[in-house]
Scaffold this motif. Structure first.
Motif, PDB file in Angstrom:
ATOM      1  N   ASP A   1      29.720 -23.946  14.454  1.00 10.82           N
ATOM      2  CA  ASP A   1      28.511 -23.707  14.968  1.00 10.82           C
ATOM      3  C   ASP A   1      28.603 -24.220  16.452  1.00 10.82           C
ATOM      4  OD1 ASP A   1      26.118 -22.244  14.221  1.00 10.82           O
ATOM      5  OD2 ASP A   1      24.993 -23.957  14.539  1.00 10.82           O
ATOM      6  N   ALA A   2      28.810 -25.789  16.422  1.00 10.89           N
ATOM      7  CA  ALA A   2      28.936 -26.192  17.966  1.00 10.89           C
ATOM      8  C   ALA A   2      29.984 -25.543  18.663  1.00 10.89           C
ATOM      9  CB  ALA A   2      29.322 -27.658  17.527  1.00 10.89           C
ATOM     10  N   ARG A   3      31.113 -25.291  18.066  1.00 13.14           N
ATOM     11  CA  ARG A   3      32.097 -24.490  19.142  1.00 13.14           C
ATOM     12  C   ARG A   3      31.678 -23.149  19.459  1.00 13.14           C
ATOM     13  NH1 ARG A   3      33.153 -29.337  19.896  1.00 13.14           N
ATOM     14  NH2 ARG A   3      34.797 -30.361  19.013  1.00 13.14           N
ATOM     15  N   TYR A   4      31.088 -22.513  18.549  1.00 11.26           N
ATOM     16  CA  TYR A   4      30.730 -20.982  19.156  1.00 11.26           C
ATOM     17  C   TYR A   4      29.539 -21.011  20.193  1.00 11.26           C
ATOM     18  CZ  TYR A   4      28.425 -16.633  18.433  1.00 11.26           C
ATOM     19  OH  TYR A   4      27.766 -15.343  18.736  1.00 11.26           O
ATOM     20  N   TYR A   5      28.807 -22.159  20.194  1.00  6.90           N
ATOM     21  CA  TYR A   5      27.680 -22.261  21.191  1.00  6.90           C
ATOM     22  C   TYR A   5      28.176 -23.116  22.377  1.00  6.90           C
ATOM     23  CZ  TYR A   5      24.269 -20.130  18.221  1.00  6.90           C
ATOM     24  OH  TYR A   5      23.464 -19.302  17.237  1.00  6.90           O
ATOM     25  N   GLY A   6      29.617 -23.589  22.319  1.00 10.59           N
ATOM     26  CA  GLY A   6      30.115 -24.055  23.401  1.00 10.59           C
ATOM     27  C   GLY A   6      29.444 -25.459  23.733  1.00 10.59           C
ATOM     28  N   GLY A   7      29.049 -26.069  22.514  1.00 13.75           N
ATOM     29  CA  GLY A   7      28.478 -27.578  22.425  1.00 13.75           C
ATOM     30  C   GLY A   7      29.501 -28.396  22.149  1.00 13.75           C
ATOM     31  N   THR A   8      28.882 -29.736  21.943  1.00 11.35           N
ATOM     32  CA  THR A   8      29.577 -30.681  21.644  1.00 11.35           C
ATOM     33  C   THR A   8      29.395 -31.106  20.043  1.00 11.35           C
ATOM     34  OG1 THR A   8      27.918 -32.224  22.164  1.00 11.35           O
ATOM     35  CG2 THR A   8      29.558 -31.957  23.883  1.00 11.35           C
ATOM     36  N   TRP A   9      30.370 -31.971  19.268  1.00 11.57           N
ATOM     37  CA  TRP A   9      30.288 -32.080  17.903  1.00 11.57           C
ATOM     38  C   TRP A   9      30.441 -33.472  17.629  1.00 11.57           C
ATOM     39  CZ3 TRP A   9      33.907 -32.874  13.750  1.00 11.57           C
ATOM     40  CH2 TRP A   9      33.208 -32.383  12.528  1.00 11.57           C
ATOM     41  N   LEU A  10      29.449 -34.354  17.346  1.00  7.83           N
ATOM     42  CA  LEU A  10      29.566 -35.669  17.218  1.00  7.83           C
ATOM     43  C   LEU A  10      29.849 -36.341  15.883  1.00  7.83           C
ATOM     44  CD1 LEU A  10      26.485 -36.770  19.599  1.00  7.83           C
ATOM     45  CD2 LEU A  10      28.965 -36.290  20.316  1.00  7.83           C
ATOM     46  N   LEU A  11      30.558 -37.336  15.747  1.00 10.50           N
ATOM     47  CA  LEU A  11      30.694 -37.936  14.371  1.00 10.50           C
ATOM     48  C   LEU A  11      29.963 -39.255  14.356  1.00 10.50           C
ATOM     49  CD1 LEU A  11      32.355 -37.974  11.759  1.00 10.50           C
ATOM     50  CD2 LEU A  11      34.082 -39.163  13.108  1.00 10.50           C
ATOM     51  N   ARG A  12      29.271 -39.290  13.318  1.00 11.69           N
ATOM     52  CA  ARG A  12      28.506 -40.566  12.895  1.00 11.69           C
ATOM     53  C   ARG A  12      28.671 -41.099  11.594  1.00 11.69           C
ATOM     54  NH1 ARG A  12      23.117 -38.971  13.916  1.00 11.69           N
ATOM     55  NH2 ARG A  12      22.636 -38.824  11.549  1.00 11.69           N
ATOM     56  N   VAL A  13      29.095 -42.367  11.474  1.00  7.83           N
ATOM     57  CA  VAL A  13      29.351 -42.769  10.217  1.00  7.83           C
ATOM     58  C   VAL A  13      28.165 -43.576   9.475  1.00  7.83           C
ATOM     59  CG1 VAL A  13      30.920 -44.088   8.785  1.00  7.83           C
ATOM     60  CG2 VAL A  13      31.795 -42.889  10.720  1.00  7.83           C
ATOM     61  N   ASP A  14      27.585 -42.886   8.647  1.00  4.46           N
ATOM     62  CA  ASP A  14      26.391 -43.386   7.849  1.00  4.46           C
ATOM     63  C   ASP A  14      26.532 -44.470   7.034  1.00  4.46           C
ATOM     64  OD1 ASP A  14      25.069 -41.720   9.378  1.00  4.46           O
ATOM     65  OD2 ASP A  14      24.257 -40.564   7.653  1.00  4.46           O
ATOM     66  N   ASP A  15      27.217 -45.872   7.539  1.00  5.59           N
ATOM     67  CA  ASP A  15      27.578 -47.059   6.686  1.00  5.59           C
ATOM     68  C   ASP A  15      26.445 -47.970   6.869  1.00  5.59           C
ATOM     69  OD1 ASP A  15      27.917 -47.328   9.569  1.00  5.59           O
ATOM     70  OD2 ASP A  15      29.496 -48.631   9.370  1.00  5.59           O
TER      71      ASP A  15
END
Length: 296
Positions: free
Chosen positions: A29-43
């Protein structure tokens, strides 16, 4: 606004196939819209974490070609932001201290009575967010209009636990706001949490992202595939067939010959053919037959 998506796994264990489907849908979805995709670790909850799980999750994502933008964010490093939000909610009268135990709540049919039982500030107390006794709704891209009265479905909910740990509903909502998340793609099992997180954001005066709740993948026994149910960890040594099966779960129909292709080739094909309207609707979907009986 530019599209900003995210994937936020909990390091209570390694990723399983259901996790991969969610990550893949969010990434596409992020790549389709040319956006960024973030990673968050819910620790956020040390008692539930598995040693080494956070690092293993990063290696699994890399093995399946799901590269994130920027540096991963760890909730364990954001306590100051959570405390500031709690203090703000207390100061504005949205939150209150509470001494009710689980046993006492069970005697109330697990329906919290709200600020009527508020306590003066002190140790060994939870902090809860008051909720309105009226229906609240969200318009989900996949599930349509979803409504609930939080006041009648659990009532006031915890934002900081008695042991001082911050609750998921507060942390997730605040993280999304602080990271500028515009679109959240995750499993339908979190729909009830979404309405609570929207209320947190409203109380904080923060914008809300758009939501897409995917049907969760079921295991062969008909239960939700999850770490707690013993779902097998993703095998990073043989990612091709597993990724091929995940593509079907996000609405794509690759040719059978694609199952033997490498991860890079499969993802390139998926980015070319994928469209947002392909995402499946509903609350549940079966484990692909290709993986049933396998150890993936």
């Amino acid at each position: 606004m530019p599209y900003v998506g995210r994937f936020a796994p909990t390091p209570s264990g390694p990723l399983h196939f259901g996790s991969l489907v969610t990550a893949l849908a969010s990434w596409l979805d992020a790549r389709y819209y040319g956006g960024t995709w973030l990673l968050r670790v819910d620790d956020l909850d040390p008692p539930r974490q598995q040693a080494g799980a956070a690092e293993r999750i990063l290696r699994q994502l890399e093995a399946f070609g799901l590269e994130w933008d920027g540096q991963p964010v760890y909730q364990s490093q954001r306590s100051a932001a959570y405390q500031a939000a709690v203090e703000r909610l207390l100061a504005h009268g949205n939150a209150f201290y509470c001494s009710l135990s689980r046993k006492q709540l069970a005697a109330l049919d697990d329906l919290h009575p709200g600020p009527a039982v508020a306590e003066p500030p002190g140790p060994d107390l939870a902090i809860r967010l008051a909720v309105p006794d009226r229906e609240r709704c969200l318009q989900d891209r996949l599930q349509g209009r979803v409504c609930a009265n939080l006041g009648r479905e659990g009532g006031a909910f915890v934002i900081r636990r008695r042991d001082g740990l911050y609750a998921y509903q507060l942390a997730c909502a605040l993280d999304d706001a602080d990271q500028g998340i515009t679109d959240v793609v995750r499993g339908s099992d979190l729909l009830a949490s979404t309405l609570r997180q929207l209320w947190v954001l409203q109380c904080l005066g923060a914008p809300a992202p758009n939501y897409s709740h995917l049907p969760v993948v079921m295991d062969p026994a008909g239960g939700k595939m999850s770490k707690s149910a013993g779902a097998a960890a993703l095998d990073i040594k043989r990612p091709g067939i597993t990724l091929f099966a995940a593509l079907a779960c996000v609405g794509l129909e690759p040719a059978p010959a694609m199952s033997g292709a490498g991860v890079s080739e499969q993802l390139a094909w998926a980015r070319h053919h994928w469209r947002p309207q392909l995402l499946p609707r509903g609350r549940r979907q079966p484990l692909p037959a290709l993986l049933q009986g396998s150890d993936r």
